[in-house]
Design a protein around this motif. Structure first.
Motif, PDB file in Angstrom:
ATOM      1  N   GLN A 395     -12.765  -6.885  20.436  1.00 16.54           N
ATOM      2  CA  GLN A 395     -13.228  -8.131  20.298  1.00 16.54           C
ATOM      3  C   GLN A 395     -13.187  -9.036  19.053  1.00 16.54           C
ATOM      4  OE1 GLN A 395     -17.429  -8.224  21.462  1.00 16.54           O
ATOM      5  NE2 GLN A 395     -17.128  -6.532  22.813  1.00 16.54           N
ATOM      6  N   ILE A 457     -10.132   3.794  23.712  1.00 11.67           N
ATOM      7  CA  ILE A 457     -10.293   2.543  24.360  1.00 11.67           C
ATOM      8  C   ILE A 457     -11.533   2.119  24.559  1.00 11.67           C
ATOM      9  CG2 ILE A 457      -9.329   1.133  26.444  1.00 11.67           C
ATOM     10  CD1 ILE A 457      -6.755   3.032  26.475  1.00 11.67           C
ATOM     11  N   VAL A 458     -12.479   2.834  25.188  1.00 14.22           N
ATOM     12  CA  VAL A 458     -13.915   2.380  25.590  1.00 14.22           C
ATOM     13  C   VAL A 458     -14.371   2.027  24.065  1.00 14.22           C
ATOM     14  CG1 VAL A 458     -16.128   3.441  25.889  1.00 14.22           C
ATOM     15  CG2 VAL A 458     -14.188   4.024  27.541  1.00 14.22           C
ATOM     16  N   PHE A 461     -12.815  -1.428  23.211  1.00 15.30           N
ATOM     17  CA  PHE A 461     -12.809  -2.646  24.114  1.00 15.30           C
ATOM     18  C   PHE A 461     -14.331  -2.875  24.766  1.00 15.30           C
ATOM     19  CE2 PHE A 461      -8.381  -2.326  23.869  1.00 15.30           C
ATOM     20  CZ  PHE A 461      -7.968  -3.834  23.566  1.00 15.30           C
ATOM     21  N   PHE A 462     -15.192  -1.590  24.821  1.00 14.19           N
ATOM     22  CA  PHE A 462     -16.298  -1.884  25.769  1.00 14.19           C
ATOM     23  C   PHE A 462     -17.575  -1.504  25.184  1.00 14.19           C
ATOM     24  CE2 PHE A 462     -13.355   0.439  29.243  1.00 14.19           C
ATOM     25  CZ  PHE A 462     -12.726  -0.798  29.247  1.00 14.19           C
ATOM     26  N   GLN A 463     -17.536  -1.486  23.574  1.00 12.73           N
ATOM     27  CA  GLN A 463     -18.713  -1.337  22.914  1.00 12.73           C
ATOM     28  C   GLN A 463     -18.665  -2.587  21.816  1.00 12.73           C
ATOM     29  OE1 GLN A 463     -19.550   2.411  21.249  1.00 12.73           O
ATOM     30  NE2 GLN A 463     -19.282   3.290  23.251  1.00 12.73           N
ATOM     31  N   ASP A 464     -19.893  -2.708  21.402  1.00 18.67           N
ATOM     32  CA  ASP A 464     -20.031  -4.133  20.446  1.00 18.67           C
ATOM     33  C   ASP A 464     -19.862  -3.360  19.220  1.00 18.67           C
ATOM     34  OD1 ASP A 464     -20.875  -5.731  22.721  1.00 18.67           O
ATOM     35  OD2 ASP A 464     -22.840  -4.657  22.774  1.00 18.67           O
TER      36      ASP A 464
ATOM     37  N   TYR B 174      -9.661  -0.572  35.014  1.00 21.14           N
ATOM     38  CA  TYR B 174     -10.589   0.243  34.297  1.00 21.14           C
ATOM     39  C   TYR B 174     -11.130  -0.970  33.104  1.00 21.14           C
ATOM     40  CZ  TYR B 174     -10.912   3.015  29.885  1.00 21.14           C
ATOM     41  OH  TYR B 174     -11.286   3.609  28.750  1.00 21.14           O
ATOM     42  N   GLY B 178     -14.899  -1.805  32.695  1.00 18.52           N
ATOM     43  CA  GLY B 178     -15.346  -1.489  31.192  1.00 18.52           C
ATOM     44  C   GLY B 178     -15.768  -2.761  30.624  1.00 18.52           C
TER      45      GLY B 178
END
Lengths: 512, 530
Positions: A395, A457-458, A461-464, B174, B178
């Motif tokens: 982000q 990647i998690v 991209f997927f965490q703040d 994905y 996600g």
């Protein structure tokens, strides 16, 4: 036997890539001595890049050449030229990374006085100083020269010399990180001690093989394996000792213990050089020694290599899962990739050789560029390599995170990246070579590696993002060019790999 | 292509065009300002839909097995070709893709903003929602990339190319799960990716094995039609079959490989869930028919009965577990496990009715479950919770929503008159002629389906009005109705008149049956055999 070898010949043209790079290295030393301090860095960059690009041009001009030079001690053939060309390009990219000055507040990631005691007052001053250090360029060039020589060495003594020429500058460079000096010095000492041990093993192996064959020429050793009544014990012991030295440099289990510490402690640009170039050179030497010298006794070494490939893939993949530092994670991932490349080596057919060569190119560019991205993510104390600080990077800086994610997907072997084509090439060759069980282990290990790549990647991209997380520094053209090169190669080899596959296929023939 | 093609349309490289258009759309979405992302992507998907309709019109059901064929060398070193072509089965699935993508785009119009509201409040470790930026452009770009990959995976006639799409399709999904999913999105996304990758990598080993086998018998190739002609010994067939089968069974998902689906289905954004269950999962069942059966007929014959058992277990297990779900999206996911049991049953019963039914089922399940996911997504967007018990009597304030829920639900339980009935009936009849006991057990699944759907409807829509605190329970807006309406219309139309589909599917199914070397058990039934 030695008398009917052809007359001593030095075809300087055929050896020119190595001469050019070593010449540039010597020139670099002279630059250190004679060029004034303020213009030294610029001159060094020009000399280094010119040397490596000159080496590349020489390689291109030599394309298709196949001969034994220097009384059979140096083999200039397809694999040699293919790997030398790759090493010149990757070496030039590493030089670009070493030249980056706009990321760190004090300019550059290379410490000016490596001998200062960490934590002392001089050390604190050092971390604030704007001084730069340019000896690293000739060091890198000497190391790269050794790397060019190693895959070409057709004689075990020369092979040992090449190994030392490439290793000694690397030991030094591992200790040159400007930040986290203690880690860096630990890395240098560890690499040096273990490297010295492995070199000793290698040399002992050479001695035993001399006892077996009466020669250190790979061709003579090959001939000796065909004669009945030789001392098999010397052969097997020598082979095993030689393998220790080679497997240490490629980072195969159980000789991988240095990898994470050295990768983590070294300046990231040096890590990139080690991960990409050293591995390529070492695999080049390994291929030549096993395919040329022991091509007839493959049943003596294939079972050993089977076991090593399996544990390397499994241990590399599993230990990578537990890492919390991105450089350590990439180190274990490089161990796992060593295992995958060994699968190609074990195939012992032409497809295996060309697949291994292709894999080395694909892996080298991707991993070099991945380490280049690591240099961009920084906080106040330098590079922020702890994985937790990478949270939410997607982000903050979608472009950098996206590029890094692409490299991770390539390392994981997802289709439409070079990593997939490379994996496919070696696995297919191994299946054709009858190593189906190895391929099954390989695909399972691939799945495990995918887990930790996906985890990064998690995170990105997927965490703040954490409130006081690292920032992404804007690189100068040096690092940007390296990353762009890696990106382009990873993408092109993933979609249109045919030209490079052709090149690797044409190159896949050793001269004897 | 047949020389008697009725129009110039038949000579177009339709499949390549359909694959490229969404990529162009992706580039446009990325290049243009954010406010244009939605209209551009909708327009792109409508162009693909129009192209697909034209392609279907040019398709000759009684012509060559594979039509719109193109083949160019891609990686000669591996014997890989860029080879595409469709038979009837692939054609209807590509049509399903073309229908569902615009529907999903319309339904997800406000996804990037709405997504966060749909979060369950007590989201454990998840950080406060305020800080997350969800890029609208990325969302629609991912949907369009996904469309290219989904078309590619059905169009590929080269096993390597199929594998490339099979794996590549995971990546956009994905990121959709996600980045835009519910509170446990990271967990669900990783689970989805890893399950699929493990299966995919096993398949990679089998793909390589297949290539090496073909290289042993002449020139190494990945071309599907040449691979069907290989002579493979039975043990090798079984090993390769399992490599493919496990990948497809995870993808489909068959019991006991299904455990990723409830998480992924529940956490995915609504549009992602529709595409995941509606299309991505069909790649698995499509793979059974296209690859597992024709390439390894003996292995399919030997292992078929065991797979039938797995399918029946899946039908009953999915239905029973669905009844116990408190989470609406998990409930629908489990109903899909049961439905995929039916599709698997149809594939492996080795009768032409059952296989035709299975293909029809794939299309109808895409429509009905797609509609169900959408309606539930709209409900969750209003109530901000997926918990069944938090809703009651919603029909009183949102009659249209409730009505559409009921229709979608009824189609999910295969009410006669809706398209799903035709396919379920065909599967059961076709299975009965070969495996009567399995068919009887599967029929129990229909009764259970009525239970779980109607019970869920009753609890949420009927009774006292009770909605989650703070929720604005309005009826559906025009855009939302517009998204669901085409699916309902298609289900009704195909329920009364499935002939356009069966005409296209039957020849492809017969060709598959021929590859397997199976005859329908006597006496033959409604489907004519050639």
């Amino acid at each position: 036997m030695p008398t009917d070898i052809q007359a001593p010949s030095f075809d300087y043209a055929a050896l020119s890539p190595m001469f050019i790079v070593f010449g540039a290295a010597v020139l670099g030393v002279l630059v250190e001595a004679f060029v004034p301090r303020r213009s030294r860095r610029r001159v060094q960059i020009v000399v280094s890049l010119a040397g490596l690009i000159g080496g590349l041009v020489a390689v291109v001009l030599l394309a298709g050449h196949s001969s034994l030079e220097a009384e059979g001690a140096i083999a200039i053939d397809g694999p040699t030229l293919f790997l030398q060309g790759t090493l010149c390009i990757l070496g030039a990219a590493s030089i670009l990374l070493l030249s980056e000055r706009s990321l760190d507040s004090s300019g550059g990631d290379i410490v000016t006085q490596a001998a200062v005691l960490p934590g002392s007052r001089e050390d604190l001053q050092l971390s604030e100083s704007q001084g730069i250090q340019t000896e690293v360029y000739p060091l890198a060039l000497f190391s790269l020269g050794g790397m060019l020589l190693w895959p070409a060495a057709n004689n075990l003594i020369l092979s040992f010399i090449a190994l030392e020429v490439l290793s000694l500058p690397l030991y030094l460079m591992a200790g040159l990180a400007r930040r986290r000096r203690l880690l860096s010095q630990e890395a240098a000492v560890k690499y040096f001690l273990l490297g010295a041990f492995s070199s000793a093993f290698f040399l002992y192996g050479v001695a035993l093989l001399y006892g077996y064959a009466g020669s250190v020429d790979l061709g003579d050793i090959f001939d000796a394996t065909g004669r009945a009544g030789s001392n098999e014990v010397l052969l097997l012991l020598g082979l095993a000792m030689l393998a220790v030295g080679l497997l240490f440099k490629v980072g195969a289990v159980p000789f991988q213990a240095w990898t994470p510490d050295v990768y983590q402690g070294s300046p990231t640009a040096v890590t990139a050089l080690m991960a990409a170039c050293t591995k390529i050179a070492a695999f080049g030497a390994l291929l030549r020694i096993f395919y040329v010298g022991f091509g007839r006794t493959e049943w003596d070494w294939r079972p050993m290599m089977w076991a090593i490939a399996i544990v390397t893939m499994v241990v590399g993949a599993v230990l990578a899962v537990t890492q919390t530092d991105v450089k350590r994670m990439l180190a274990y991932s490089s161990v796992a990739h060593t295992g995958f490349i060994l699968v190609g080596v074990i195939a012992v057919n032409r497809e295996g050789l060309s697949g291994t060569l292709f894999y080395l190119v694909a892996y080298g560019f991707t991993t070099l560029a991945a380490f280049a991205v690591v240099t961009l993510v920084r906080d106040s104390s330098g590079e922020a390599t702890h994985l937790s600080s990478w949270a939410g990077l997607g982000q903050r800086s979608p472009l950098v995170a996206g590029v890094f994610a692409f490299f991770l997907l390539a390392l994981a072997g997802i289709p439409l990246t070079s990593g997939f084509m490379a994996k496919f090439a070696v696995f297919q060759a191994a299946t054709q070579g009858g190593a189906t069980a190895l391929v099954v282990v390989g695909v399972v290990a691939s799945a495990v590696t995918a887990f930790f790549y996906a985890r990064v990647i998690v995170l990105m991209f997927f965490q703040d993002p954490a409130p006081d997380g690292p920032t992404v520094a804007i690189p100068s053209a040096y690092t940007a060019a390296t990353i762009a090169l890696g990106l382009a190669v990873t993408l092109v080899l993933g979609i249109l790999p045919q030209p490079v596959l052709d090149l690797a296929d044409q190159a896949a023939l050793f001269v004897r | 292509m047949t020389g008697t093609a009725p129009s110039f349309l038949a000579d177009w490289p339709w499949l390549t065009i359909l694959g490229i258009v969404p990529l162009v759309g992706t580039a446009l979405v990325a290049a243009l300002p954010t406010r244009l992302a939605r209209p551009v992507s909708l327009l792109t998907s409508l162009v693909v839909l129009a192209g697909t309709i034209a392609m279907c019109a040019a398709f000759e059901p009684d012509g060559e097995r594979f039509q719109f064929v193109q083949a160019y060398d891609w990686i000669p070193a591996f014997g890989v070709q860029y080879a595409v072509g469709v038979d009837g089965i692939a054609l209807v699935l590509i049509a399903l893709v073309a229908v569902l993508v615009p529907v999903v785009i319309v339904a997800s119009w406000n996804e990037a903003e709405e997504g966060e509201q749909a979060m369950v409040p007590d989201a454990g470790s998840s950080a406060p929602a305020a800080g997350r930026i969800r890029s609208v452009k990325t969302f629609f770009a991912l949907i369009l990339v996904l469309e290219t990959m989904m078309i590619g995976v059905f169009a590929a006639t080269d096993v390597f190319l199929f594998y490339v799409f099979f794996e590549a399709v995971l990546i956009p999904m994905y990121f959709l799960i996600g980045s835009y999913g519910g509170p446990r999105r990271s967990y669900a996304a990783v689970k989805f990716l890893l399950y699929s990758l493990v299966g995919g990598l096993l398949m990679l080993a089998a793909v390589i094995g297949l290539y090496v086998t073909s290289a042993d018998q002449g020139e190494g190739t990945f071309a599907f039609e040449r691979l069907t002609e290989l002579e493979i010994s039975t043990p090798v067939q079984i090993a390769l079959f399992l490599g493919f089968f496990i990948a497809f069974a995870i993808k489909a998902p068959l019991w006991p490989f299904h455990t990723w689906l409830p998480d992924a289905g529940a956490e995915a954004p609504v549009g992602g869930a529709v595409l995941l269950v509606g299309i991505l999962d069909k790649i698995g069942t499509f793979g059974f028919l296209r690859y597992c059966l024709p390439l390894f007929p003996e292995a399919a014959d030997i292992l078929g009965p065991y797979i039938i058992v797995l399918c029946v277990i899946g039908i009953l297990y999915g239905a029973l577990v669905a009844m116990g779900q408190k989470d609406l999206k998990r409930l629908v996911s489990y109903t899909s496990v049961a439905h995929f049991g039916f599709i698997g049953l149809g594939c492996f019963a080795f009768t032409s009715q059952a296989q035709t039914g299975a293909v029809l089922y794939m299309v109808n399940h895409g429509l009905s479950t797609g509609a169900l996911f959408l309606v539930i997504g709209f409900l969750v967007a209003r109530g901000r919770t997926r918990n069944v018990e938090d809703y009651s009597g919603v029909a009183k304030v949102a009659p249209v929503l409730a009505g559409l829920f009921l229709v979608a639900g009824l189609s999910s339980l295969a009410l006669p008159g809706l398209s799903t009935f035709v396919s379920e009936f065909l599967v059961l009849v076709g299975t009965y002629t070969r495996y009567p006991v399995a068919a009887v057990f599967a029929t129990v699944g229909i009764i259970l389906a009525a239970l779980y759907i109607l019970w869920a409807y009753q609890r949420t829509m009927q009774g006292e009005l009770r909605v989650p605190a703070g929720a604005r329970m309005r009826d559906l807006r025009g855009r939302e109705v517009l998204a669901v309406a085409p699916l309902i219309a298609l289900m009704l139309f195909l329920g009364f008149y499935p002939k356009p589909l069966t005409d296209v599917i039957t020849p492809a199914v017969n060709a598959t049956m021929q590859d397997v070397g199976k005859q329908d058990p006597a006496p033959t039934h409604a489907q004519p055999t050639r």
